[in-house]
Design a protein around this motif. Structure first.
Motif, PDB file in Angstrom:
ATOM      1  N   GLU A  24      45.078  47.430  39.103  1.00 18.98           N
ATOM      2  CA  GLU A  24      45.336  48.406  40.177  1.00 18.98           C
ATOM      3  C   GLU A  24      44.339  49.568  40.165  1.00 18.98           C
ATOM      4  O   GLU A  24      44.712  50.741  40.223  1.00 18.98           O
ATOM      5  N   VAL A  25      43.074  49.202  40.037  1.00 22.96           N
ATOM      6  CA  VAL A  25      41.985  50.178  40.163  1.00 22.96           C
ATOM      7  C   VAL A  25      40.962  49.602  41.134  1.00 22.96           C
ATOM      8  O   VAL A  25      41.059  48.441  41.526  1.00 22.96           O
ATOM      9  N   SER A  26      39.984  50.411  41.524  1.00 20.61           N
ATOM     10  CA  SER A  26      38.972  49.900  42.451  1.00 20.61           C
ATOM     11  C   SER A  26      37.944  49.052  41.692  1.00 20.61           C
ATOM     12  O   SER A  26      37.784  49.192  40.478  1.00 20.61           O
ATOM     13  N   THR A  29      35.383  51.011  39.844  1.00 18.91           N
ATOM     14  CA  THR A  29      35.796  51.540  38.536  1.00 18.91           C
ATOM     15  C   THR A  29      35.472  50.526  37.435  1.00 18.91           C
ATOM     16  O   THR A  29      34.941  50.891  36.384  1.00 18.91           O
ATOM     17  N   TYR A  38      31.424  55.405  33.043  1.00 17.22           N
ATOM     18  CA  TYR A  38      32.740  56.034  33.121  1.00 17.22           C
ATOM     19  C   TYR A  38      33.610  55.598  31.939  1.00 17.22           C
ATOM     20  O   TYR A  38      33.645  54.410  31.607  1.00 17.22           O
TER      21      TYR A  38
ATOM     22  N   LYS B  74      47.664  47.889  50.499  1.00 16.02           N
ATOM     23  CA  LYS B  74      47.738  47.914  49.033  1.00 16.02           C
ATOM     24  C   LYS B  74      46.382  48.347  48.465  1.00 16.02           C
ATOM     25  O   LYS B  74      46.307  49.170  47.553  1.00 16.02           O
ATOM     26  N   ARG B  75      45.300  47.770  49.070  1.00 17.72           N
ATOM     27  CA  ARG B  75      43.949  48.099  48.608  1.00 17.72           C
ATOM     28  C   ARG B  75      43.656  49.590  48.828  1.00 17.72           C
ATOM     29  O   ARG B  75      43.052  50.245  47.990  1.00 17.72           O
ATOM     30  N   ILE B  78      45.445  51.620  46.281  1.00  8.56           N
ATOM     31  CA  ILE B  78      44.733  51.539  44.995  1.00  8.56           C
ATOM     32  C   ILE B  78      43.539  52.486  45.000  1.00  8.56           C
ATOM     33  O   ILE B  78      43.314  53.225  44.051  1.00  8.56           O
ATOM     34  N   GLU B  79      42.796  52.490  46.117  1.00  9.19           N
ATOM     35  CA  GLU B  79      41.634  53.382  46.244  1.00  9.19           C
ATOM     36  C   GLU B  79      42.040  54.847  46.078  1.00  9.19           C
ATOM     37  O   GLU B  79      41.351  55.635  45.456  1.00  9.19           O
ATOM     38  N   ASP B  82      43.212  55.442  42.386  1.00  7.65           N
ATOM     39  CA  ASP B  82      42.226  55.072  41.366  1.00  7.65           C
ATOM     40  C   ASP B  82      41.792  56.309  40.567  1.00  7.65           C
ATOM     41  O   ASP B  82      41.374  57.310  41.154  1.00  7.65           O
ATOM     42  N   GLU B  83      41.901  56.220  39.230  1.00 10.43           N
ATOM     43  CA  GLU B  83      41.640  57.414  38.405  1.00 10.43           C
ATOM     44  C   GLU B  83      40.204  57.906  38.493  1.00 10.43           C
ATOM     45  O   GLU B  83      39.955  59.107  38.453  1.00 10.43           O
ATOM     46  N   ARG B  84      39.260  56.978  38.677  1.00 11.65           N
ATOM     47  CA  ARG B  84      37.853  57.405  38.797  1.00 11.65           C
ATOM     48  C   ARG B  84      37.652  58.150  40.118  1.00 11.65           C
ATOM     49  O   ARG B  84      36.989  59.187  40.158  1.00 11.65           O
ATOM     50  N   ASN B  85      38.232  57.615  41.191  1.00 10.58           N
ATOM     51  CA  ASN B  85      38.126  58.287  42.497  1.00 10.58           C
ATOM     52  C   ASN B  85      38.726  59.688  42.439  1.00 10.58           C
ATOM     53  O   ASN B  85      38.181  60.628  43.013  1.00 10.58           O
ATOM     54  N   GLN B  87      38.987  61.576  39.773  1.00 11.96           N
ATOM     55  CA  GLN B  87      38.080  62.423  38.981  1.00 11.96           C
ATOM     56  C   GLN B  87      36.878  62.869  39.812  1.00 11.96           C
ATOM     57  O   GLN B  87      36.451  64.021  39.731  1.00 11.96           O
TER      58      GLN B  87
END
Lengths: 66, 145
Positions: A24-26, A29, A38, B74-75, B78-79, B82-85, B87
């Motif tokens: 459940e991440v992009s 990532t 990262y 859903k996508r 997620i976007e 998303d933890e990187r997004n 940050q």
């Protein structure tokens, strides 16, 4: 922090997209993690370890800066 | 905070409602309020502009969420989570925040140079409020973590 993500993922013939959906991440990532651009949060690190059924230390290698 | 809010679909309905109210205020305001100095007309114009922005943003999102397939939705979720997004967004926000402080300082100097004392005080006040919010937020976050 270095990691063996790409190596393990390729060994198991999983695409970045499949892995991203499961965690459940992009997809970006996953790509950034593999390139070392990262570092994941502790939660994501645990998720990745569980996904591969391995320990965190087997995937992520902590190297102290000299 | 805004990023967390936009995860919920209902936020866009709120946007739409606020937008419609602001639009109505912008259109009907000048007709109801009689103002010779026309500054209220300008204010209503600002409400109209704000209304258009909110209605468009809210409307597009509400229609999108009705038409979009569950897979795409859903996508998108997620976007957003998303933890990187998140940050990246936080880092970009801190850069924008620092820039805003610098802009307020420059504005204050320009206003004083042009002898616009009231706007200069407003710019300095905004900068002080921003610094105060930063201190309060830091303190609150410190307590939480």
């Amino acid at each position: 922090v270095k990691n063996r993500l790409e190596e393990i993922r390729k060994q198991r013939e999983i695409s970045q997209q499949e892995m991203a959906i499961a965690l459940e991440v992009s997809r970006q990532t996953i790509s950034s993690l593999e390139n070392g651009r990262y570092n994941p949060s502790i939660v994501l690190a645990f998720k990745i370890a569980r996904y591969f059924d391995m320990s965190i230390e087997e995937i992520f290698i902590y190297e102290e800066e000299i | 905070m805004f990023c967390k809010l936009t995860k919920h679909k209902w936020v866009w309905h709120v946007f739409l409602v606020i937008g419609i109210i602001a639009l109505a205020l912008g259109i009907l305001g000048p007709k109801i309020i009689q103002n010779e100095q026309q500054n209220l007309d300008m204010l209503m114009g600002m409400f109209f502009g704000l209304g258009i922005v909110f209605t468009t943003m809210g409307g597009i999102k509400v229609i999108k969420y009705r038409r979009i397939s569950s897979e795409k939705l859903k996508r998108e979720e997620i976007e957003l989570s998303d933890e990187r997004n998140i940050q990246i967004l936080r880092a970009a926000n801190s850069v924008a925040n620092a820039s805003a402080t610098i802009i307020f300082v420059i504005m204050a100097f320009i206003f004083v140079t042009l002898n616009y004392i009231v706007p200069a005080f407003i710019a300095i006040g905004a900068m002080l409020i921003q610094s105060l919010i930063l201190l309060i937020a830091k303190r609150q976050m410190n307590k939480r973590m």
